[in-house]
Design a protein around this motif. Sequence first.
Motif, short mmCIF file in Angstrom:
data_model
loop_
_atom_site.label_atom_id
_atom_site.label_comp_id
_atom_site.label_asym_id
_atom_site.label_seq_id
_atom_site.Cartn_x
_atom_site.Cartn_y
_atom_site.Cartn_z
N THR A 9 0.86 -1.18 0.00
CA THR A 9 0.00 0.00 0.00
C THR A 9 0.90 1.23 0.00
O THR A 9 2.11 1.12 -0.10
N ASP A 10 0.29 2.40 0.12
CA ASP A 10 1.05 3.65 0.21
C ASP A 10 0.87 4.23 1.61
O ASP A 10 -0.19 4.10 2.22
N CYS A 11 1.91 4.88 2.11
CA CYS A 11 1.87 5.52 3.42
C CYS A 11 0.84 6.64 3.39
O CYS A 11 0.91 7.52 2.53
N PRO A 12 -0.12 6.65 4.31
CA PRO A 12 -1.11 7.73 4.32
C PRO A 12 -0.52 9.08 4.73
O PRO A 12 -1.12 10.12 4.49
N SER A 13 0.68 9.06 5.31
CA SER A 13 1.31 10.30 5.74
C SER A 13 2.11 10.98 4.64
O SER A 13 2.00 12.17 4.43
N CYS A 14 2.94 10.17 3.90
CA CYS A 14 3.82 10.79 2.90
C CYS A 14 3.63 10.24 1.49
O CYS A 14 4.21 10.77 0.55
N ALA A 25 1.97 -9.59 10.79
CA ALA A 25 2.38 -8.25 11.20
C ALA A 25 1.19 -7.31 11.16
O ALA A 25 0.46 -7.25 10.18
N VAL A 26 0.99 -6.57 12.24
CA VAL A 26 -0.12 -5.62 12.29
C VAL A 26 0.37 -4.18 12.28
O VAL A 26 -0.39 -3.26 12.04
N MET A 36 4.38 5.45 12.21
CA MET A 36 3.97 4.11 12.62
C MET A 36 2.56 3.89 12.10
O MET A 36 1.64 4.63 12.42
N LEU A 37 2.41 2.87 11.27
CA LEU A 37 1.15 2.57 10.59
C LEU A 37 0.56 1.28 11.15
O LEU A 37 1.29 0.34 11.43
N VAL A 38 -0.75 1.24 11.28
CA VAL A 38 -1.43 0.04 11.78
C VAL A 38 -2.28 -0.51 10.65
O VAL A 38 -3.07 0.22 10.04
N VAL A 44 -3.87 0.74 5.63
CA VAL A 44 -3.20 1.12 6.87
C VAL A 44 -3.70 2.48 7.32
O VAL A 44 -4.13 3.29 6.49
N VAL A 45 -3.64 2.72 8.62
CA VAL A 45 -3.95 4.04 9.17
C VAL A 45 -2.73 4.53 9.93
O VAL A 45 -2.01 3.75 10.55
N ASP A 46 -2.51 5.82 9.86
CA ASP A 46 -1.37 6.44 10.55
C ASP A 46 -1.73 6.56 12.03
O ASP A 46 -2.75 7.14 12.37
N SER A 47 -0.89 6.00 12.90
CA SER A 47 -1.17 6.07 14.34
C SER A 47 -0.82 7.43 14.91
O SER A 47 -1.10 7.71 16.07
N GLY A 48 -0.17 8.29 14.11
CA GLY A 48 0.21 9.61 14.58
C GLY A 48 1.51 9.60 15.37
O GLY A 48 1.89 10.58 15.98
#
Length: 160
Positions: A9-14, A25-26, A36-38, A44-48
């Motif tokens: 997937t792609d990082c939701p942050s960058c 792996a979660v 840190m992505l969950v 995935v969602v960015d945990s912030g």
Amino acid sequence: MSQTPFFKTDCPSCGAPVEAHSASAVTLVCGYCNSMLVRKDNGVVDSGRDSALLEDFSPLQIGTSGTFVAQRFTLVGRLQVQYDDGAWNEWYALFDDGRAGWLSEAGDLYVMTMPVEIDNPPKFEDTQAGFSELTFQDKHYIASDVRKISLKRAAAQGEL
């Protein structure tokens, strides 16, 4: 370990590409922005949380492979834990047969742990260094170090 990722997937942050090779792996850490992505459903969602590691000059790295009890494994993730006396690494190892384990690295000491089924496992809160004993597969073990840690002082890399 298969070179083909189990999940992409792609990082939701960058927006950078993120891959996972382990079905179990979660948590994933973006290699570009350290977010840190969950894993959730098919994305995935960015945990912030920023997960930048301290440089510790470990000889182990993501992608390092080895053999444990005649089974090949590859390191796919790292949890770097800090405590009052220093830091250590817990490496997430993915075995070629699909099992997973953790390779603990503290200085020049390495310990591989893997899940096993035992009757009446000891409770962590009852375990005391130098006193608590366990017999497993006809081998006798005594706890030599017992620490409570806080993951508030931890960083990660790869997949966990």
